[in-house]
Enzyme design. Sequence first.
Site, PDB file in Angstrom:
ATOM      1  N   ARG A 110      44.860  44.511  51.032  1.00  0.00           N
ATOM      2  CA  ARG A 110      45.255  43.221  50.446  1.00  0.00           C
ATOM      3  C   ARG A 110      45.997  42.465  51.538  1.00  0.00           C
ATOM      4  O   ARG A 110      47.082  42.880  51.972  1.00  0.00           O
ATOM      5  CB  ARG A 110      46.148  43.459  49.223  1.00  0.00           C
ATOM      6  CG  ARG A 110      46.655  42.200  48.525  1.00  0.00           C
ATOM      7  CD  ARG A 110      47.489  42.609  47.319  1.00  0.00           C
ATOM      8  NE  ARG A 110      48.211  41.500  46.732  1.00  0.00           N
ATOM      9  CZ  ARG A 110      47.767  40.757  45.709  1.00  0.00           C
ATOM     10  NH1 ARG A 110      46.588  41.021  45.194  1.00  0.00           N
ATOM     11  NH2 ARG A 110      48.491  39.786  45.210  1.00  0.00           N
ATOM     12  N   HIS A 137      38.798  36.761  46.060  1.00  0.00           N
ATOM     13  CA  HIS A 137      39.503  37.785  45.273  1.00  0.00           C
ATOM     14  C   HIS A 137      38.487  38.437  44.330  1.00  0.00           C
ATOM     15  O   HIS A 137      38.586  38.308  43.111  1.00  0.00           O
ATOM     16  CB  HIS A 137      40.639  37.134  44.496  1.00  0.00           C
ATOM     17  CG  HIS A 137      41.689  38.083  44.020  1.00  0.00           C
ATOM     18  ND1 HIS A 137      41.613  39.451  44.193  1.00  0.00           N
ATOM     19  CD2 HIS A 137      42.862  37.863  43.352  1.00  0.00           C
ATOM     20  CE1 HIS A 137      42.673  40.028  43.664  1.00  0.00           C
ATOM     21  NE2 HIS A 137      43.450  39.082  43.152  1.00  0.00           N
ATOM     22  N   GLN A 140      39.551  40.752  41.228  1.00  0.00           N
ATOM     23  CA  GLN A 140      40.083  40.013  40.089  1.00  0.00           C
ATOM     24  C   GLN A 140      38.962  39.459  39.230  1.00  0.00           C
ATOM     25  O   GLN A 140      39.020  39.515  38.000  1.00  0.00           O
ATOM     26  CB  GLN A 140      40.973  38.860  40.573  1.00  0.00           C
ATOM     27  CG  GLN A 140      41.496  37.966  39.452  1.00  0.00           C
ATOM     28  CD  GLN A 140      42.420  38.700  38.512  1.00  0.00           C
ATOM     29  OE1 GLN A 140      43.410  39.281  38.938  1.00  0.00           O
ATOM     30  NE2 GLN A 140      42.119  38.679  37.209  1.00  0.00           N
ATOM     31  N   ASP A 225      45.404  29.177  37.745  1.00  0.00           N
ATOM     32  CA  ASP A 225      46.125  30.113  38.597  1.00  0.00           C
ATOM     33  C   ASP A 225      47.412  29.427  39.034  1.00  0.00           C
ATOM     34  O   ASP A 225      47.547  28.196  38.914  1.00  0.00           O
ATOM     35  CB  ASP A 225      45.254  30.481  39.816  1.00  0.00           C
ATOM     36  CG  ASP A 225      45.805  31.649  40.633  1.00  0.00           C
ATOM     37  OD1 ASP A 225      46.795  32.263  40.202  1.00  0.00           O
ATOM     38  OD2 ASP A 225      45.240  31.932  41.698  1.00  0.00           O
ATOM     39  N   CYS A 264      45.095  34.960  36.194  1.00  0.00           N
ATOM     40  CA  CYS A 264      45.154  36.247  36.881  1.00  0.00           C
ATOM     41  C   CYS A 264      46.574  36.771  37.063  1.00  0.00           C
ATOM     42  O   CYS A 264      46.743  37.943  37.433  1.00  0.00           O
ATOM     43  CB  CYS A 264      44.423  36.173  38.218  1.00  0.00           C
ATOM     44  SG  CYS A 264      45.187  35.078  39.436  1.00  0.00           S
ATOM     45  N   ARG A 292      42.019  45.040  35.092  1.00  0.00           N
ATOM     46  CA  ARG A 292      42.020  45.286  36.532  1.00  0.00           C
ATOM     47  C   ARG A 292      41.809  46.785  36.798  1.00  0.00           C
ATOM     48  O   ARG A 292      41.090  47.165  37.720  1.00  0.00           O
ATOM     49  CB  ARG A 292      43.347  44.830  37.164  1.00  0.00           C
ATOM     50  CG  ARG A 292      43.571  43.332  37.229  1.00  0.00           C
ATOM     51  CD  ARG A 292      42.561  42.609  38.126  1.00  0.00           C
ATOM     52  NE  ARG A 292      42.532  43.129  39.476  1.00  0.00           N
ATOM     53  CZ  ARG A 292      43.363  42.785  40.460  1.00  0.00           C
ATOM     54  NH1 ARG A 292      44.329  41.910  40.233  1.00  0.00           N
ATOM     55  NH2 ARG A 292      43.222  43.293  41.675  1.00  0.00           N
TER      56      ARG A 292
END
Length: 308
Positions: A110, A137, A140, A225, A264, A292
């Site tokens: 990440r 991403h 996600q 987001d 998210c 997730r």
Amino acid sequence: MTEPRHFLNLSDAGADGLAAILADALDRKAARAGWPKGRPDTDAPLAGHVLASIFEKNSTRTRVSFDMAIRQLGGSSIVMEAGQMQLGRGETVADTARVLSGYVDAIMIRTDDHAKVEEMARYATVPVINGLTDASHPCQIVADLLTIVESGKALPGLKIAWLGDGNNVLASIYEAAGLMQFDVVAACPQGFMPADSDVALAKGRGRVVANPREAVDGADLVITDTWISMGQAHGETKLTAMMPYQVDAALMAAAAPDAKFLHCLPAHRGEEVTAEVIDGPQSLIWAEAENRLHAQKSILRWCFGQVG
């Protein structure tokens, strides 16, 4: 030696692979309903495997979901902060990839720069997974798609509305749209539009508009987001530009009657979304967050050739 299966973007799996990942995640989640979280799956398909997770950015969901995913699959986990590794003192990504490939069976990273993930994959001899970069991403979005399917909605023909920043999460939603045949309309202010190359990932099924009402009109899903991404200054100029794109009850009312809301996380109530929406009956954020874990498990299995 067989080339490792990397998961850097959704297109690495393709439409068939992504469908297989979603089906596997649904099945495995259902099979362990009511179990203690630390109990391995009955088949323990990754027994003996070790996942190394590298974090150059803070994390809650990615960190815990990948750690628990490999454990539930029967394997084990090593979690590392980049600042505590030689990577944080100037060792190259390529050298780190070569070294870790001799110790572990898969690497999740990440980070900020997508080029780092690509370099890791280029030099690693084990699967590399993109846990987040500035460009995309994908993990996600697998969880988001899983949540959508779980809610009873079919992906082909779906309309998704995105409100706010044209960021990495939106790029992966566009990519998913091109693979799974649904439509994405993003409403973003000037100066914060997605790149044309990101919209092109939707293969003709993506648009960008300026008017939030136009984006949400008849939408099956409304997604937003945080406006201030990790590492960015909490700039008043950006917040001012974004406020007309806040998801509130009035905006949700313009979507389809059975529309759902996704985010998210982490969320900033009163900025990108009101508490009334994110904590209301249309919100699926807690199922989305839990998914997730289930998404990561099936992504790992795909990387090892057990799915798709």
